[in-house]
Design a protein around this motif. Structure first.
Motif, PDB file in Angstrom:
ATOM      1  N   MET A   1     136.047 -89.608 -48.006  1.00 51.20           N
ATOM      2  CA  MET A   1     135.703 -87.776 -47.467  1.00 51.20           C
ATOM      3  C   MET A   1     134.084 -88.831 -46.164  1.00 51.20           C
ATOM      4  SD  MET A   1     133.267 -85.673 -50.531  1.00 51.20           S
ATOM      5  CE  MET A   1     131.472 -86.653 -50.602  1.00 51.20           C
ATOM      6  N   LYS A   2     133.987 -87.643 -46.093  1.00 52.67           N
ATOM      7  CA  LYS A   2     133.676 -88.399 -44.293  1.00 52.67           C
ATOM      8  C   LYS A   2     131.814 -87.552 -45.007  1.00 52.67           C
ATOM      9  CE  LYS A   2     136.193 -86.154 -40.853  1.00 52.67           C
ATOM     10  NZ  LYS A   2     136.007 -84.765 -39.744  1.00 52.67           N
ATOM     11  N   ALA A   3     130.812 -88.369 -44.485  1.00 47.37           N
ATOM     12  CA  ALA A   3     129.166 -88.307 -44.300  1.00 47.37           C
ATOM     13  C   ALA A   3     128.706 -86.982 -45.328  1.00 47.37           C
ATOM     14  CB  ALA A   3     128.492 -89.326 -43.249  1.00 47.37           C
ATOM     15  N   GLY A   4     128.700 -86.030 -43.707  1.00 49.54           N
ATOM     16  CA  GLY A   4     128.510 -84.868 -43.887  1.00 49.54           C
ATOM     17  C   GLY A   4     126.947 -84.504 -44.386  1.00 49.54           C
ATOM     18  N   ILE A   5     126.824 -84.309 -45.550  1.00 50.87           N
ATOM     19  CA  ILE A   5     125.655 -83.024 -45.774  1.00 50.87           C
ATOM     20  C   ILE A   5     124.756 -84.972 -45.879  1.00 50.87           C
ATOM     21  CG2 ILE A   5     126.388 -83.899 -48.710  1.00 50.87           C
ATOM     22  CD1 ILE A   5     124.257 -81.423 -49.284  1.00 50.87           C
ATOM     23  N   PHE A   6     125.049 -86.441 -45.874  1.00 52.34           N
ATOM     24  CA  PHE A   6     124.471 -87.268 -46.373  1.00 52.34           C
ATOM     25  C   PHE A   6     124.565 -87.501 -45.247  1.00 52.34           C
ATOM     26  CE2 PHE A   6     126.752 -87.014 -50.697  1.00 52.34           C
ATOM     27  CZ  PHE A   6     125.852 -86.765 -51.394  1.00 52.34           C
ATOM     28  N   LYS A   7     124.727 -87.305 -43.902  1.00 53.95           N
ATOM     29  CA  LYS A   7     124.666 -88.232 -42.176  1.00 53.95           C
ATOM     30  C   LYS A   7     123.028 -88.541 -42.524  1.00 53.95           C
ATOM     31  CE  LYS A   7     126.999 -84.912 -40.087  1.00 53.95           C
ATOM     32  NZ  LYS A   7     127.479 -84.416 -38.895  1.00 53.95           N
ATOM     33  N   PRO A   8     122.094 -87.351 -42.278  1.00 50.51           N
ATOM     34  CA  PRO A   8     120.968 -87.048 -42.024  1.00 50.51           C
ATOM     35  C   PRO A   8     120.284 -88.472 -43.036  1.00 50.51           C
ATOM     36  CG  PRO A   8     121.391 -84.975 -42.353  1.00 50.51           C
ATOM     37  CD  PRO A   8     122.207 -85.697 -42.899  1.00 50.51           C
ATOM     38  N   LEU A   9     120.541 -88.913 -43.727  1.00 53.65           N
ATOM     39  CA  LEU A   9     120.066 -89.995 -44.547  1.00 53.65           C
ATOM     40  C   LEU A   9     120.265 -91.234 -43.575  1.00 53.65           C
ATOM     41  CD1 LEU A   9     121.089 -89.151 -48.048  1.00 53.65           C
ATOM     42  CD2 LEU A   9     119.243 -89.169 -47.437  1.00 53.65           C
ATOM     43  N   LYS A  10     121.065 -91.448 -42.564  1.00 55.70           N
ATOM     44  CA  LYS A  10     121.106 -93.061 -41.732  1.00 55.70           C
ATOM     45  C   LYS A  10     119.956 -93.028 -41.674  1.00 55.70           C
ATOM     46  CE  LYS A  10     126.184 -92.160 -41.628  1.00 55.70           C
ATOM     47  NZ  LYS A  10     127.674 -92.295 -41.044  1.00 55.70           N
ATOM     48  N   GLU A  11     119.684 -92.356 -41.162  1.00 54.56           N
ATOM     49  CA  GLU A  11     118.034 -92.214 -40.938  1.00 54.56           C
ATOM     50  C   GLU A  11     116.695 -92.799 -41.077  1.00 54.56           C
ATOM     51  OE1 GLU A  11     117.993 -91.567 -37.485  1.00 54.56           O
ATOM     52  OE2 GLU A  11     119.224 -90.963 -36.874  1.00 54.56           O
ATOM     53  N   ARG A  12     116.358 -93.777 -40.661  1.00 59.89           N
ATOM     54  CA  ARG A  12     115.402 -94.347 -42.160  1.00 59.89           C
ATOM     55  C   ARG A  12     114.277 -93.482 -42.029  1.00 59.89           C
ATOM     56  NH1 ARG A  12     111.274 -98.751 -40.176  1.00 59.89           N
ATOM     57  NH2 ARG A  12     109.972 -99.048 -42.192  1.00 59.89           N
ATOM     58  N   SER A  13     113.813 -92.869 -41.125  1.00 62.07           N
ATOM     59  CA  SER A  13     112.486 -91.706 -41.288  1.00 62.07           C
ATOM     60  C   SER A  13     113.097 -91.004 -42.581  1.00 62.07           C
ATOM     61  CB  SER A  13     111.895 -91.119 -39.807  1.00 62.07           C
ATOM     62  OG  SER A  13     111.730 -92.167 -39.398  1.00 62.07           O
ATOM     63  N   PHE A  14     114.024 -90.762 -42.409  1.00 62.58           N
ATOM     64  CA  PHE A  14     114.184 -89.301 -42.944  1.00 62.58           C
ATOM     65  C   PHE A  14     114.613 -89.343 -44.391  1.00 62.58           C
ATOM     66  CE2 PHE A  14     117.414 -86.040 -45.871  1.00 62.58           C
ATOM     67  CZ  PHE A  14     116.448 -85.010 -45.818  1.00 62.58           C
ATOM     68  N   ARG A  15     115.250 -90.988 -44.447  1.00 61.52           N
ATOM     69  CA  ARG A  15     115.642 -91.590 -46.125  1.00 61.52           C
ATOM     70  C   ARG A  15     114.485 -91.777 -46.929  1.00 61.52           C
ATOM     71  NH1 ARG A  15     118.945 -94.949 -44.241  1.00 61.52           N
ATOM     72  NH2 ARG A  15     116.905 -96.481 -44.083  1.00 61.52           N
ATOM     73  N   SER A  16     113.652 -91.708 -45.622  1.00 62.72           N
ATOM     74  CA  SER A  16     111.726 -92.316 -46.439  1.00 62.72           C
ATOM     75  C   SER A  16     111.389 -90.891 -47.095  1.00 62.72           C
ATOM     76  CB  SER A  16     110.965 -92.971 -45.604  1.00 62.72           C
ATOM     77  OG  SER A  16     110.886 -94.257 -45.398  1.00 62.72           O
ATOM     78  N   LEU A  17     110.984 -89.861 -45.915  1.00 56.98           N
ATOM     79  CA  LEU A  17     110.705 -87.721 -46.604  1.00 56.98           C
ATOM     80  C   LEU A  17     111.316 -88.256 -47.657  1.00 56.98           C
ATOM     81  CD1 LEU A  17     109.118 -86.258 -45.416  1.00 56.98           C
ATOM     82  CD2 LEU A  17     110.929 -85.359 -44.169  1.00 56.98           C
ATOM     83  N   PHE A  18     112.705 -88.230 -47.856  1.00 54.85           N
ATOM     84  CA  PHE A  18     113.451 -87.354 -48.627  1.00 54.85           C
ATOM     85  C   PHE A  18     113.720 -88.273 -50.346  1.00 54.85           C
ATOM     86  CE2 PHE A  18     117.658 -87.242 -51.157  1.00 54.85           C
ATOM     87  CZ  PHE A  18     118.232 -85.526 -51.036  1.00 54.85           C
ATOM     88  N   GLY A  19     113.547 -90.027 -49.925  1.00 55.41           N
ATOM     89  CA  GLY A  19     112.905 -89.947 -51.107  1.00 55.41           C
ATOM     90  C   GLY A  19     112.203 -89.967 -52.003  1.00 55.41           C
ATOM     91  N   ALA A  20     111.481 -90.056 -51.112  1.00 56.25           N
ATOM     92  CA  ALA A  20     109.502 -89.086 -51.906  1.00 56.25           C
ATOM     93  C   ALA A  20     109.489 -87.493 -52.270  1.00 56.25           C
ATOM     94  CB  ALA A  20     108.446 -89.127 -50.698  1.00 56.25           C
TER      95      ALA A  20
END
Length: 421
Positions: A1-20
């Motif tokens: 399955m393609k990354a799709g919805i989870f593509k932005p999580l490859k970006e370190r900045s967004f990953r930190s923001l989303f985790g918070a």
């Protein structure tokens, strides 16, 4: 399955923001249940006290959020969010030790105030952590977090209360906010310097001018204006019957224990809808069309539930649970495109103000709707209110679609006239 919805999580900045955001959203729903248990069970207070809690939770978003958002746009978003989380830990500690309703309401209001400041900063930070191409997926992930925690938070809170007592979720919530801070500490410095270089110019800009700029931007941006109005009216209609839903469930044959399953079906539908929207982003070409169409179909489902509570339509409980699931699914068809329009139609430097103004309009609708719903229920009956709310939702979607078609025909006629000239 393609990354799709989870593509932005490859970006370190967004990953930190989303985790918070995940831990912040979890905390919001943990204490919502704990507060109600303390008020109703420990203190033995009535429905008026619960209503006061709900009003005080929403009040800061209306009377504080828009006014504080000017400073949110001026200040570094990372520092604003971390400061808000630290203050939330302090105020949750106040909730833990609150000896009576009045002190509890004070800390509920203070916690709501910093939440109303935190969210515009988070909305603004999204634009600085992902590219424009990944914006639909990023917005959908944000919505997915909120929808998932609406299910996980109360369920986890109920389990914690059962094992450790009514006030124990506050401790877990404080730990969650600490983890959110750790995520934000890993958030790289956002590239906001271009917005704050000319400090002298910023000082000359009057506060009220900047505040009104959020309202003006919404009023002058057609797509954003329509989506905000549509969303605010939809919120009002939803909260007309939201507080009456437990009585509708009784009429549909659901027991006290099964009511939670019905609500969970709505939440599960929201999560599945968010996942689908994130992996299929063609809706971003015509987001208003999608919102209006979802409103028509969800209104139809609400009418069916209203007719079911009148005994006009009879279905087994699993049929109504399936209807509740699709109601949640269609709800994502309105909320996700709205979030995308809010982000894509607003300049980065105005994101805090515009999101705070839009949220205040929605929250105002949410605050006045339950009272109107209760009065209508006494006058017309619960089933009639539900059927009426569904009809209003359908009508709202149809009006927006007709408006879009009329506008498209006018644009087409204008284009043809220019070609002929």
């Amino acid at each position: 399955m393609k990354a799709g919805i989870f593509k932005p999580l490859k970006e370190r900045s967004f990953r930190s923001l989303f985790g918070a955001q995940v831990f912040s959203d979890l905390g919001n729903w943990l204490d919502f249940l704990a507060i109600q248990v303390i008020v109703a069970y420990q203190w033995g207070l009535d429905e008026t006290a619960i209503a006061a809690v709900i009003v005080v939770i929403g009040l800061p978003w209306v009377i504080v959020g828009p006014f504080a958002s000017v400073f949110v746009d001026r200040l570094p978003k990372k520092h604003v969010m971390i400061t808000c989380l630290i203050l939330r830990i302090v105020f949750v500690a106040g909730l833990f030790f609150a000896p009576n309703l009045y002190i509890l309401l004070l800390f509920v209001f203070l916690k709501g105030t910093v939440a109303a400041i935190y969210d515009p900063a988070r909305q603004s930070a999204i634009r600085h952590t992902v590219s424009e191409e990944q914006l639909p997926e990023a917005v959908t992930l944000s919505q997915l977090s909120m929808n998932t925690m609406k299910i996980v938070g109360p369920a986890l809170g109920g389990g914690i209360i059962a094992f450790f007592g009514a006030r124990s979720p506050f401790i877990v919530e404080m730990v969650g906010f600490m983890i959110a801070i750790l995520f934000l500490l890993k958030l790289p410095v956002l590239h906001e310097t271009e917005e704050h270089n000319d400090k002298e110019s910023a000082k000359k800009q009057k506060y009220w001018g900047e505040l009104l700029g959020g309202f003006r931007h919404i009023s002058k941006t057609p797509l954003l204006k329509i989506s905000v109005i549509l969303s605010a009216i939809a919120f009002f209609i939803i909260f007309l019957y939201d507080g009456l839903f437990i009585f509708v469930a009784q009429k549909l044959g659901f027991s006290e224990g099964d009511f939670g399953v019905l609500i969970s079906a709505v939440g599960l539908g929201s999560v599945v809808g968010s996942l689908l929207m994130g992996n299929w982003t063609q809706w971003k070409r015509k987001p208003i069309h999608f919102m209006a169409t979802a409103a028509v179909f969800s209104g139809f489902l609400i009418i069916l539930m209203g007719m079911g509570s009148m005994n006009v339509i009879e279905l087994p409980p699993v049929g109504w649970m399936l209807g509740a699931f699709f109601l949640g699914l269609l709800g994502s068809g309105e909320s996700v495109p709205y979030g995308f329009i809010l982000q894509s139609e607003t300049p980065k430097e105005m994101m805090g103000r515009v999101s705070a103004v839009a949220t205040s309009l929605q929250t105002f609708s949410m605050l006045i709707a339950p009272t109107a719903g209760a009065l209508l229920a006494k006058w017309l009956g619960v089933s009639a209110v539900l059927a009426g709310a569904g009809s209003a939702t359908c009508l709202l979607g149809i009006i927006i679609l007709l408006f879009i078609v009329k506008r498209m025909n006018m644009q087409k006629a204008a284009t043809e006239k220019q070609v002929q000239a």
